[in-house]
Design a protein around this motif. Sequence first.
Motif, PDB file in Angstrom:
ATOM      1  N   ARG A 134       0.837  -1.193   0.000  1.00  0.00           N
ATOM      2  CA  ARG A 134       0.000   0.000   0.000  1.00  0.00           C
ATOM      3  C   ARG A 134       0.878   1.252   0.000  1.00  0.00           C
ATOM      4  NH1 ARG A 134      -3.114  -3.159  -1.303  1.00  0.00           N
ATOM      5  NH2 ARG A 134      -5.156  -3.683  -0.453  1.00  0.00           N
ATOM      6  N   THR A 135       0.357   2.312  -0.586  1.00  0.00           N
ATOM      7  CA  THR A 135       1.063   3.589  -0.568  1.00  0.00           C
ATOM      8  C   THR A 135       0.609   4.393   0.640  1.00  0.00           C
ATOM      9  OG1 THR A 135       1.261   3.645  -2.974  1.00  0.00           O
ATOM     10  CG2 THR A 135       1.481   5.736  -1.821  1.00  0.00           C
ATOM     11  N   ARG A 136       1.550   4.718   1.524  1.00  0.00           N
ATOM     12  CA  ARG A 136       1.240   5.512   2.720  1.00  0.00           C
ATOM     13  C   ARG A 136       1.357   6.994   2.397  1.00  0.00           C
ATOM     14  NH1 ARG A 136       5.011   1.673   3.690  1.00  0.00           N
ATOM     15  NH2 ARG A 136       4.375  -0.169   4.895  1.00  0.00           N
ATOM     16  N   ALA A 137       0.630   7.799   3.160  1.00  0.00           N
ATOM     17  CA  ALA A 137       0.638   9.246   2.921  1.00  0.00           C
ATOM     18  C   ALA A 137       2.039   9.829   3.081  1.00  0.00           C
ATOM     19  CB  ALA A 137      -0.336   9.929   3.879  1.00  0.00           C
ATOM     20  N   SER A 138       2.818   9.273   4.026  1.00  0.00           N
ATOM     21  CA  SER A 138       4.161   9.791   4.287  1.00  0.00           C
ATOM     22  C   SER A 138       5.148   9.461   3.165  1.00  0.00           C
ATOM     23  CB  SER A 138       4.681   9.220   5.613  1.00  0.00           C
ATOM     24  OG  SER A 138       4.704   7.798   5.571  1.00  0.00           O
ATOM     25  N   GLU A 139       4.773   8.540   2.273  1.00  0.00           N
ATOM     26  CA  GLU A 139       5.683   8.130   1.206  1.00  0.00           C
ATOM     27  C   GLU A 139       5.428   8.852  -0.112  1.00  0.00           C
ATOM     28  OE1 GLU A 139       5.877   3.446   2.649  1.00  0.00           O
ATOM     29  OE2 GLU A 139       4.622   4.067   0.965  1.00  0.00           O
ATOM     30  N   LYS A 140       4.303   9.555  -0.207  1.00  0.00           N
ATOM     31  CA  LYS A 140       3.886  10.081  -1.508  1.00  0.00           C
ATOM     32  C   LYS A 140       4.865  11.103  -2.083  1.00  0.00           C
ATOM     33  CE  LYS A 140      -1.042   9.147  -1.195  1.00  0.00           C
ATOM     34  NZ  LYS A 140      -2.420   9.686  -1.300  1.00  0.00           N
ATOM     35  N   LEU A 141       5.459  11.928  -1.227  1.00  0.00           N
ATOM     36  CA  LEU A 141       6.394  12.933  -1.725  1.00  0.00           C
ATOM     37  C   LEU A 141       7.617  12.271  -2.363  1.00  0.00           C
ATOM     38  CD1 LEU A 141       7.240  15.849  -2.072  1.00  0.00           C
ATOM     39  CD2 LEU A 141       8.238  15.781   0.246  1.00  0.00           C
ATOM     40  N   LEU A 146      10.499   9.935  -7.157  1.00  0.00           N
ATOM     41  CA  LEU A 146      11.015   8.708  -7.751  1.00  0.00           C
ATOM     42  C   LEU A 146      10.415   8.471  -9.136  1.00  0.00           C
ATOM     43  CD1 LEU A 146      12.991   6.462  -6.958  1.00  0.00           C
ATOM     44  CD2 LEU A 146      11.042   5.165  -6.073  1.00  0.00           C
ATOM     45  N   ILE A 147       9.128   8.779  -9.298  1.00  0.00           N
ATOM     46  CA  ILE A 147       8.473   8.619 -10.599  1.00  0.00           C
ATOM     47  C   ILE A 147       9.168   9.466 -11.665  1.00  0.00           C
ATOM     48  CG2 ILE A 147       6.356   9.217 -11.870  1.00  0.00           C
ATOM     49  CD1 ILE A 147       4.737   8.122  -9.586  1.00  0.00           C
ATOM     50  N   GLY A 148       9.657  10.630 -11.251  1.00  0.00           N
ATOM     51  CA  GLY A 148      10.352  11.498 -12.198  1.00  0.00           C
ATOM     52  C   GLY A 148      11.755  11.031 -12.537  1.00  0.00           C
ATOM     53  N   ARG A 149      12.295  10.071 -11.759  1.00  0.00           N
ATOM     54  CA  ARG A 149      13.669   9.615 -11.975  1.00  0.00           C
ATOM     55  C   ARG A 149      13.753   8.247 -12.643  1.00  0.00           C
ATOM     56  NH1 ARG A 149      15.354   9.419  -6.090  1.00  0.00           N
ATOM     57  NH2 ARG A 149      17.307   8.554  -6.913  1.00  0.00           N
ATOM     58  N   SER A 157      -0.903   6.821 -10.732  1.00  0.00           N
ATOM     59  CA  SER A 157      -0.466   7.932  -9.892  1.00  0.00           C
ATOM     60  C   SER A 157      -0.453   7.499  -8.432  1.00  0.00           C
ATOM     61  CB  SER A 157      -1.403   9.134 -10.063  1.00  0.00           C
ATOM     62  OG  SER A 157      -1.108  10.137  -9.111  1.00  0.00           O
ATOM     63  N   VAL A 158       0.523   8.014  -7.680  1.00  0.00           N
ATOM     64  CA  VAL A 158       0.581   7.696  -6.248  1.00  0.00           C
ATOM     65  C   VAL A 158      -0.530   8.401  -5.480  1.00  0.00           C
ATOM     66  CG1 VAL A 158       3.054   7.245  -6.254  1.00  0.00           C
ATOM     67  CG2 VAL A 158       2.232   9.559  -5.827  1.00  0.00           C
ATOM     68  N   ASP A 159      -1.200   9.343  -6.129  1.00  0.00           N
ATOM     69  CA  ASP A 159      -2.308  10.047  -5.487  1.00  0.00           C
ATOM     70  C   ASP A 159      -3.637   9.334  -5.684  1.00  0.00           C
ATOM     71  OD1 ASP A 159      -0.800  12.285  -4.505  1.00  0.00           O
ATOM     72  OD2 ASP A 159      -0.651  12.991  -6.576  1.00  0.00           O
ATOM     73  N   ASP A 160      -3.639   8.238  -6.469  1.00  0.00           N
ATOM     74  CA  ASP A 160      -4.855   7.439  -6.623  1.00  0.00           C
ATOM     75  C   ASP A 160      -5.133   6.670  -5.339  1.00  0.00           C
ATOM     76  OD1 ASP A 160      -5.053   8.317  -9.220  1.00  0.00           O
ATOM     77  OD2 ASP A 160      -4.052   6.555 -10.080  1.00  0.00           O
ATOM     78  N   MET A 161      -6.308   6.069  -5.279  1.00  0.00           N
ATOM     79  CA  MET A 161      -6.662   5.231  -4.136  1.00  0.00           C
ATOM     80  C   MET A 161      -5.930   3.894  -4.229  1.00  0.00           C
ATOM     81  SD  MET A 161      -8.835   6.850  -2.174  1.00  0.00           S
ATOM     82  CE  MET A 161      -9.660   5.547  -1.285  1.00  0.00           C
ATOM     83  N   ASN A 162      -5.569   3.333  -3.055  1.00  0.00           N
ATOM     84  CA  ASN A 162      -5.078   1.961  -3.025  1.00  0.00           C
ATOM     85  C   ASN A 162      -6.265   1.048  -3.313  1.00  0.00           C
ATOM     86  OD1 ASN A 162      -2.256   2.202  -2.152  1.00  0.00           O
ATOM     87  ND2 ASN A 162      -3.112   3.085  -0.309  1.00  0.00           N
ATOM     88  N   ASP A 163      -6.171   0.249  -4.346  1.00  0.00           N
ATOM     89  CA  ASP A 163      -7.330  -0.546  -4.747  1.00  0.00           C
ATOM     90  C   ASP A 163      -6.890  -1.896  -5.284  1.00  0.00           C
ATOM     91  OD1 ASP A 163      -9.951  -1.134  -5.057  1.00  0.00           O
ATOM     92  OD2 ASP A 163     -10.297   0.120  -6.825  1.00  0.00           O
ATOM     93  N   LYS A 180       3.411   2.312  -6.770  1.00  0.00           N
ATOM     94  CA  LYS A 180       4.527   2.150  -5.836  1.00  0.00           C
ATOM     95  C   LYS A 180       5.374   0.930  -6.201  1.00  0.00           C
ATOM     96  CE  LYS A 180       5.453   1.396  -0.914  1.00  0.00           C
ATOM     97  NZ  LYS A 180       4.870   1.336   0.439  1.00  0.00           N
ATOM     98  N   VAL A 181       4.723  -0.197  -6.479  1.00  0.00           N
ATOM     99  CA  VAL A 181       5.457  -1.405  -6.854  1.00  0.00           C
ATOM    100  C   VAL A 181       6.249  -1.173  -8.134  1.00  0.00           C
ATOM    101  CG1 VAL A 181       5.218  -3.805  -7.594  1.00  0.00           C
ATOM    102  CG2 VAL A 181       3.835  -2.944  -5.703  1.00  0.00           C
ATOM    103  N   ASN A 182       5.627  -0.522  -9.110  1.00  0.00           N
ATOM    104  CA  ASN A 182       6.288  -0.209 -10.377  1.00  0.00           C
ATOM    105  C   ASN A 182       7.542   0.633 -10.144  1.00  0.00           C
ATOM    106  OD1 ASN A 182       6.929   0.510 -13.041  1.00  0.00           O
ATOM    107  ND2 ASN A 182       4.787   0.675 -13.634  1.00  0.00           N
ATOM    108  N   CYS A 183       7.405   1.661  -9.311  1.00  0.00           N
ATOM    109  CA  CYS A 183       8.553   2.535  -9.003  1.00  0.00           C
ATOM    110  C   CYS A 183       9.676   1.764  -8.326  1.00  0.00           C
ATOM    111  CB  CYS A 183       8.110   3.679  -8.095  1.00  0.00           C
ATOM    112  SG  CYS A 183       7.236   5.000  -8.939  1.00  0.00           S
TER     113      CYS A 183
END
Length: 208
Positions: A134-141, A146-149, A157-163, A180-183
Motif C-alpha cells: 500500500r502507498t502511505r501518505a508519508s511516502e507520496k512525496l 522517484l516517478i520522475g527519476r 499515480s501515487v495520489d490514486d486510491m489503493n485498490d 509504488k510497486v512499479n517505481c
Amino acid sequence: DTLNAEIQLGSITTVKEAIRWLSYTYLYVRTLRAPKVYKVGLGLELFDPDADPTLLRHRQDMIHTACVKLTKCGLIRYDTRTRTLSPTPQGRIASHYYLSCDSMKIIGSALRPTLTDIDLLRLFASSHEFINVRTRASEKLELRNLIGRVPVPVRESVDDMNDLHDDGGQQSQTGAGAAKVNCLLQAYISRLPLKGFALAADMVYVRQ
C-alpha cells in the motif's frame, strides 16, 4: 502452490499420490482434530465424520479442486480419465520463482510479444504477490520524486486510491499500490537510492 511444486519435482504424478501426500501435511493433522473449523462436510446434510475417520472424501475433493485450478492457470496437465498429473513449463517457472498460480494466470493471459516496457512493468506490478503493498501518505512525496527519476514512465499515480481489481476471484493490485510497486521495481533495476526507511523496507520485499 505447494501441490504444484510437488508435481513439478515429479514426486506426485497421480491423484492417488496427491491424496496420500496431503495426509502427511500439518493441515491434515489440524483438520483431523478440528474438522468443523476447516469446514469438512460443508454443504453435506448427511455428513458423518465417524463414517470417514481419515477424511478421505474431503482430501479427494481438496486435491481435485486444486488440480482443476492449477490446470486453468496452465501450471499442470490434469487427465481426469486416467487421474494423472504432469508438469508444464509455466508450472516450473511458478515453482522455481515462488509465483502463485493467480499471478501466473494474470501473466499468462496478458503476456504478448508486442508488449512495451511500460506494459511489462504494469503487468509485473499487478502480480498477486504485491496485493498487500500500500502507498502511505508519508511516502507520496518521495514516490513522486522517484516517478520522475525512473527510466520507464509510470501510468498510475501515487495520489490514486489503493485498490484491488477482482477478476473472477483473482485479485491484482491497481492504483497507488501498483504505482509504488512499479517505481520500486524500476528503482531496484536502475539502482536508484531511496531515502525513506519505509520505502527501503518495501524494496526488500519487492526485490525478493
